[in-house]
Design a protein around this motif. Structure first.
Motif, PDB file in Angstrom:
ATOM      1  N   UNK A   1       0.857  -1.208   0.000  1.00 29.15           N
ATOM      2  CA  UNK A   1       0.000   0.000   0.000  1.00 29.15           C
ATOM      3  C   UNK A   1       0.886   1.250   0.000  1.00 29.15           C
ATOM      4  N   UNK A   2       0.527   2.181  -0.871  1.00 29.40           N
ATOM      5  CA  UNK A   2       1.314   3.423  -0.897  1.00 29.40           C
ATOM      6  C   UNK A   2       0.960   4.301   0.298  1.00 29.40           C
ATOM      7  N   UNK A   3       1.883   5.200   0.625  1.00 26.66           N
ATOM      8  CA  UNK A   3       1.663   6.070   1.794  1.00 26.66           C
ATOM      9  C   UNK A   3       0.421   6.935   1.610  1.00 26.66           C
ATOM     10  N   UNK A   4       0.204   7.407   0.379  1.00 27.24           N
ATOM     11  CA  UNK A   4      -0.966   8.279   0.137  1.00 27.24           C
ATOM     12  C   UNK A   4      -2.272   7.488   0.311  1.00 27.24           C
ATOM     13  N   UNK A   5      -2.251   6.204  -0.074  1.00 28.12           N
ATOM     14  CA  UNK A   5      -3.437   5.362   0.108  1.00 28.12           C
ATOM     15  C   UNK A   5      -3.741   5.178   1.591  1.00 28.12           C
ATOM     16  N   UNK A   6      -2.677   4.924   2.353  1.00 24.75           N
ATOM     17  CA  UNK A   6      -2.839   4.730   3.796  1.00 24.75           C
ATOM     18  C   UNK A   6      -3.413   5.992   4.443  1.00 24.75           C
ATOM     19  N   UNK A   7      -2.864   7.155   3.968  1.00 26.05           N
ATOM     20  CA  UNK A   7      -3.355   8.428   4.524  1.00 26.05           C
ATOM     21  C   UNK A   7      -4.843   8.620   4.209  1.00 26.05           C
ATOM     22  N   UNK A   8      -5.213   8.283   2.971  1.00 31.65           N
ATOM     23  CA  UNK A   8      -6.635   8.406   2.586  1.00 31.65           C
ATOM     24  C   UNK A   8      -7.505   7.496   3.435  1.00 31.65           C
TER      25      UNK A   8
ATOM     26  N   UNK B   1      -6.910   6.382   6.446  1.00 36.34           N
ATOM     27  CA  UNK B   1      -7.023   6.936   7.811  1.00 36.34           C
ATOM     28  C   UNK B   1      -7.973   8.123   7.851  1.00 36.34           C
ATOM     29  N   UNK B   2      -7.885   8.957   6.796  1.00 40.47           N
ATOM     30  CA  UNK B   2      -8.763  10.137   6.751  1.00 40.47           C
ATOM     31  C   UNK B   2     -10.231   9.734   6.661  1.00 40.47           C
ATOM     32  N   UNK B   3     -10.497   8.697   5.884  1.00 39.71           N
ATOM     33  CA  UNK B   3     -11.879   8.233   5.743  1.00 39.71           C
ATOM     34  C   UNK B   3     -12.388   7.597   7.043  1.00 39.71           C
ATOM     35  N   UNK B   4     -11.448   7.055   7.766  1.00 36.54           N
ATOM     36  CA  UNK B   4     -11.800   6.388   9.024  1.00 36.54           C
ATOM     37  C   UNK B   4     -12.003   7.395  10.164  1.00 36.54           C
ATOM     38  N   UNK B   5     -11.402   8.569   9.975  1.00 36.25           N
ATOM     39  CA  UNK B   5     -11.362   9.576  11.037  1.00 36.25           C
ATOM     40  C   UNK B   5     -12.743   9.998  11.567  1.00 36.25           C
ATOM     41  N   UNK B   6     -13.719  10.289  10.681  1.00 39.93           N
ATOM     42  CA  UNK B   6     -15.031  10.716  11.219  1.00 39.93           C
ATOM     43  C   UNK B   6     -15.627   9.702  12.193  1.00 39.93           C
TER      44      UNK B   6
END
Lengths: 288, 429
Positions: A1-8, A10-15
């Protein structure tokens, strides 16, 4: 998994995390904090450490409520699960009659808990209810269900079973539907009896739906307030006063919020322990 | 020059603004002046009269659910969002009076009254109960007390009258005569005495009044309960005996809420019952199988025939938020809401017990339709008693019921049951 995918991701999981933190974690922390203080009339009167916990653990009222909760929760679980499972097996096939029956069985579950409990209260009432007519046929016409400690507990368990067996049926029916029909057909071709199919095919394949149903029902029964509050009011003589009802009274009627919060924390821990134990039991059963 | 003109204009506007400044008081109550109920209409008229007399003050009512008024007021005080004035029922006075949320009404209300105004109050105990360390923390608006309601027609048939139930022994004997199997099927159709003895949605029952009379109250100094004694034990025993031995009350009473028991009384299943005075008209309008005019009111029985029992006074009180910026104006309205003119409106059309002697003495009060209000005001004036507002006593009423349940079921004797009551009530203080 690319770092940008992981960040996305996490961001989607954040709410969800924020909502969980605001509605579950924060109240738990506040509750835990309050439980260490003497809180009366919504005012903090001083730090008391674990005194509230000690008071709860040594209280005869809490001990009685613990006993009542155990009787009610396990009694309601056994009857609700059994009836729900029986209904799921009975109404498994999608015939017109079964579809209509499923809808009828679901009616108590559709009725609000408060309304359902009030209806049952009227039915149980000796002075004006239907129970004298029903029990009268068996020679028990003069029985007062709600004024007798054992019968009141029976009435409370019936309330839970009457309302929630449909919920158990839905969960277990969904599990049954997920079992491929070819397995049943193959078993029948091999000459397996109905009992054999039930024990050797249905039960093992339904392990997860059963686990989910049992955990969901048990947590619901341990934490329900409406049934005892509306139907029996915890009586007679505290014979149906569950832990949650006791906590409600300490917090909102006696205004002893520190102690009520300590009990809430203990009930929460108890719930977690129960779930962990059930998970362990089912995991062990899976290995057998 | 232009700057000077501008400054002058700003100053003029400020002066004009301050001259027309209006204070808006917010009030939380269960009543709604927009509705047409008797009490709603009374409140609407009181507000109209107040605003006419005080053009610089407006009163904004925010109707609330009555069951949570006290909690919301205290929490609102903590969060800085409480209204200027809140209504609190007597059972929850302890919550408000102990939370430091209520302002002292002595300097802004009571001290503004003339001695005549003070002596006009029907029962001085109304104010005593809400006075904590010399501070008057609440103001009684709508007092309610309990009375013995009975069926005149059933009493007539049994050859009884009101004088038969002036003592608890009298009640027992009368109830025995009134407990009847009217259709001869071997089952009792009318019980002599109704009670709701559940631990949830409870109300005052005979044992409470007998204990108050025997002990001279429920609390001593510092809200120390006065329950663990022979007087309270005898009162609990009396209630249990009515169910187990005398059979004048059905055993199911131990599982009945106060409302359940009142419904049974309204349906004609009981010949008498202790019920809050405020229920009189509703019972009359909902009576099934008996004529409304057959509903009678008698005082709470006592130990002896020449002295009626205590009339525990509860009802609704107004409190002013201690953190309010409008305390003076709020005090002014509270004072207005309880003066003789307003008390007359609470009485008619409000249908409430007169709180002022001058209101009780009005000619209207001698009319038949207001006879019950007049009678209840008399009971309250003679033996009205408020439990100390600062003590947490609401659940003590449930403790009386719990103790009776245990004795009826044979789980404990009355002495052990009242010892538990003492401990439970003391723990809540």
């Amino acid at each position: 998994m690319r770092a940008s995918d992981a960040r996305s991701a996490y961001l989607m999981f954040l709410p969800v995390l924020i909502i969980e933190a605001a509605l579950v974690v924060a109240p738990l922390i506040i509750s835990g904090w309050y439980s260490l203080y003497n809180v009366r009339y919504f005012k903090i009167r001083g730090f008391v450490g674990f005194d509230n916990y000690w008071h709860i653990l040594t209280s005869s009222s809490v001990l009685n409520s613990l006993f009542v909760t155990a009787i009610f929760s396990f009694g309601a679980l056994i009857f609700t699960f059994t009836l729900g499972f029986a209904l799921a097996l009975w109404l498994q096939k999608d015939t017109a009659t079964n579809v209509a029956m499923r809808a009828i069985v679901l009616i108590p579950y559709m009725i609000a808990m408060l309304v359902g409990s009030m209806l049952l209260k009227w039915i149980y009432a000796r002075e004006s209810g239907l129970s004298p007519m029903i029990f009268g046929a068996f020679g028990f016409g003069d029985v007062s269900i709600l004024a007798d400690p054992q019968l009141a507990m029976g009435g409370l368990v019936f309330n839970a079973m009457w309302r929630d067996s449909a919920f158990a049926m839905i969960l277990l029916l969904a599990g049954l539907k997920s079992v491929p029909v070819q397995i049943f057909a193959a078993a029948r071709v091999d000459g397996a009896s109905r009992l054999y199919i039930f024990w050797r095919i249905v039960m093992p394949l339904l392990r997860i739906p059963i686990l989910i149903t049992v955990i969901r029902l048990l947590i619901h029964f341990i934490n329900t307030l409406t049934f005892p509050l509306v139907l029996t009011g915890g009586g007679p003589a505290n014979s149906t006063e569950t832990l949650v009802l006791y906590m409600f009274r300490r917090g909102f009627q006696d205004s002893v919020l520190g102690e009520a919060n300590a009990l809430a924390i203990l009930i929460f821990v108890g719930n977690m322990v129960f779930v962990a134990m059930l998970l362990l039991i089912f995991r062990k059963a899976q290995r057998l | 020059m232009r700057i000077k003109t501008l400054l002058a204009a700003v100053a003029a506007c400020a002066v004009a603004g301050s001259a027309g400044a209006e204070t808006t008081l917010t009030m939380w109550t269960f009543l709604d002046p927009a509705k047409e109920g008797g009490r709603d209409v009374a409140l609407r008229q009181i507000i109209e009269h107040f605003e006419a007399a005080n053009p610089d003050i407006r009163v904004k009512v925010e109707p609330q659910v009555w069951t949570t008024l006290a909690e919301k007021f205290v929490l609102g005080h903590g969060a800085g969002s409480a209204p200027d004035i809140g209504w609190v029922n007597a059972e929850n006075l302890g919550l408000v009076l102990n939370s430091e949320a209520a302002a002292d009404l002595k300097p802004i209300v009571v001290d503004t009254w003339s001695p005549e105004r003070v002596s006009d109050i029907v029962s001085r105990s109304l104010l005593d109960a809400v006075t904590v360390d010399g501070h008057v923390l609440a103001m009684p608006i709508m007092p309610i007390t309990w009375v013995m309601m009975y069926r005149k027609d059933l009493f007539d048939k049994a050859g009884l009258d009101e004088s038969a139930i002036t003592t608890w022994d009298g009640v027992t004997e009368a109830a025995k005569k009134l407990t009847l199997d009217t259709d001869g099927d071997g089952k009792i159709d009318v019980y002599g005495l109704g009670m709701g003895l559940a631990s949830e949605r409870y109300s005052a029952t005979p044992a409470l009044f007998a204990a108050i009379q025997a002990n001279g109250g429920l609390f001593g100094e510092g809200c120390e309960p006065l329950l663990d004694n022979a007087g309270t034990a005898a009162a609990i025993d009396m209630q249990a005996r009515w169910i187990n031995d005398d059979k004048i009350t059905p055993k199911e009473a131990i599982a009945m809420t106060s409302d359940d028991a009142i419904e049974q009384f309204t349906a004609g299943r009981y010949a008498m019952q202790i019920i809050a005075s405020s229920r009189f008209e509703r019972i009359q309008s909902e009576a099934v199988g008996w004529a409304p005019e057959n509903l009678g009111i008698a005082p709470i029985p006592g130990e002896a025939a020449d002295k009626i029992g205590p009339h525990l006074v509860t009802g609704w009180f107004a409190v002013v938020d201690d953190a309010s910026d409008n305390r003076e104006a709020a005090g002014k309205f509270v004072s207005f809401m309880v003066d003789a003119d307003s008390a007359a409106l609470w009485n008619i059309p409000g249908g409430q017990i007169p709180t002022m002697r001058s209101v009780a003495a009005r000619p209207e009060m001698s009319e038949a339709k207001y006879a019950h209000l007049s009678k209840v005001a008399g009971f309250m004036a003679n033996s009205g008693e408020l439990l100390p507002g600062a003590c947490n006593w609401a659940r003590t009423l449930a403790d009386f019921n719990l103790a009776t349940q245990k004795v009826v079921l044979g789980q404990e004797d009355a002495t052990a049951a009242v010892a538990e009551m003492q401990e439970a009530t003391a723990e809540r203080q």
